[in-house]
Design an enzyme around this catalytic site. Structure first.
Site, PDB file in Angstrom:
ATOM      1  N   PRO A   1       0.837  -1.214   0.000  1.00  0.00           N
ATOM      2  CA  PRO A   1       0.000   0.000   0.000  1.00  0.00           C
ATOM      3  C   PRO A   1       0.866   1.255   0.000  1.00  0.00           C
ATOM      4  O   PRO A   1       1.831   1.345   0.743  1.00  0.00           O
ATOM      5  CB  PRO A   1      -0.790  -0.105   1.309  1.00  0.00           C
ATOM      6  CG  PRO A   1      -0.616  -1.494   1.796  1.00  0.00           C
ATOM      7  CD  PRO A   1       0.654  -2.018   1.207  1.00  0.00           C
ATOM      8  N   GLU A   2       0.509   2.191  -0.871  1.00  0.00           N
ATOM      9  CA  GLU A   2       1.191   3.483  -0.909  1.00  0.00           C
ATOM     10  C   GLU A   2       0.196   4.555  -0.455  1.00  0.00           C
ATOM     11  O   GLU A   2      -0.892   4.225  -0.007  1.00  0.00           O
ATOM     12  CB  GLU A   2       1.721   3.756  -2.326  1.00  0.00           C
ATOM     13  CG  GLU A   2       2.669   2.650  -2.813  1.00  0.00           C
ATOM     14  CD  GLU A   2       3.226   2.910  -4.206  1.00  0.00           C
ATOM     15  OE1 GLU A   2       3.367   4.077  -4.584  1.00  0.00           O
ATOM     16  OE2 GLU A   2       3.519   1.931  -4.908  1.00  0.00           O
TER      17      GLU A   2
END
Ligand SMILES: [Zn+2]
Length: 281
Positions: free
Chosen positions: A2-3
């Site tokens: 996840p960014e």
């Protein structure tokens, strides 16, 4: 992994549900999650507190409780926050039960995610000061700021974008997408970018992150929304994961190579490879 857009997607879904609620119970099923802090210490600090708001800094999800107590969640490789998951949901490491009956479960197959505590705003500020650079969707992320970050830097521009202490929240996917949008090769030495290129890159980083948020993030690995739905940004990638396909701008073939230790995708017609790295192909 996840960014920023994936963490922001989770935050937007959960923020209205948790703001103003009391944390009824905090159940830590995997002590590694909050180590070196003991689960009991974390529970004592947070249980019974009102959650004032849920916000985000870089890839951190910040649970702000009353009396300036902050729970800092990092999802790392495979973490998700699930809303009212069944008790049989696998890989759950932490459960947060709210006073209205909702339960948030932190699911994390690879167990790299972390939970940390900051007591008081100065402690929180100090925590982030040593770990995170400019917030790319904040007012401080100007072309001038990014230009200053690149000066005299011999590192490839992609490595600079991935360095959380310089720009917070950008990971491999959004770095690939932003560099393509800006027409800048990932291996360009940061310090050689001129003002026009840096301004284009600043805008491209913002545009890529905003497109990711608008699509509910990218679900190429484990990322899911709190309700189990997938994000759709993987369907809008311009270059990421598309080696061998045609560039949407020039029709040339997209290529994959390693930059900053990560799988990197680019169009080497639109993003001109720096001369010094050409003979190594
Ligand atoms: Zn192209």
């Amino acid at each position: 992994m996840p960014e920023l857009p994936e963490v922001e997607t989770i935050r937007r879904r959960l923020a209205p549900l948790v703001a103003g609620r009391t944390l009824h119970a905090l159940e830590v099923l995997d002590a590694k999650w909050c180590a070196p802090l003991a689960p009991d210490g974390l529970r004592d600090a947070l249980e019974g507190r009102r959650i004032e708001r849920l916000w985000r800094r870089g890839k951190y999800l910040v649970w702000e409780a009353d009396d300036e107590v902050y729970l800092l969640m990092h999802l790392r490789m495979t973490g998700n926050v699930l809303l009212d998951a069944p008790a049989s949901a696998p890989y759950v490491r932490v459960r947060l039960a709210l006073d209205d009956g909702h339960v948030l479960s932190f699911s994390d197959p690879r167990r790299f995610g972390t939970g940390e505590l900051a007591l008081g705003r100065p402690a929180l500020d100090a925590f982030f000061a040593t770990r995170l650079g400019v917030e790319p969707l904040g007012d401080d992320f100007t072309a001038e700021h990014l230009f200053d970050l690149t000066r005299n830097r011999r590192t490839p521009i992609k490595a600079l974008l991935l360095d959380q202490r310089r720009v917070a929240g950008v990971g491999n996917i959004y770095a690939n997408e932003a560099l393509f949008r800006a027409g800048i090769h990932p291996l360009r030495t940061a310090g050689t970018l001129n003002r026009r290129e840096v301004a284009a890159l600043r805008d491209a980083v913002v545009a890529s992150l905003q497109a990711g948020i608008a699509a509910g993030g990218a679900s190429i690995d484990d990322f899911r929304h709190p309700d189990g739905m997938e994000g759709a940004f993987q369907d809008e990638f311009l270059v990421h994961g598309r080696a061998g396909e045609a560039c949407a701008v020039c029709g040339g073939l997209l290529v994959k190579f390693v930059a900053a230790g990560r799988g990197t995708y680019a169009c080497e017609h639109c993003q001109r490879r720096p001369r010094a790295s050409r003979r190594r192909r």
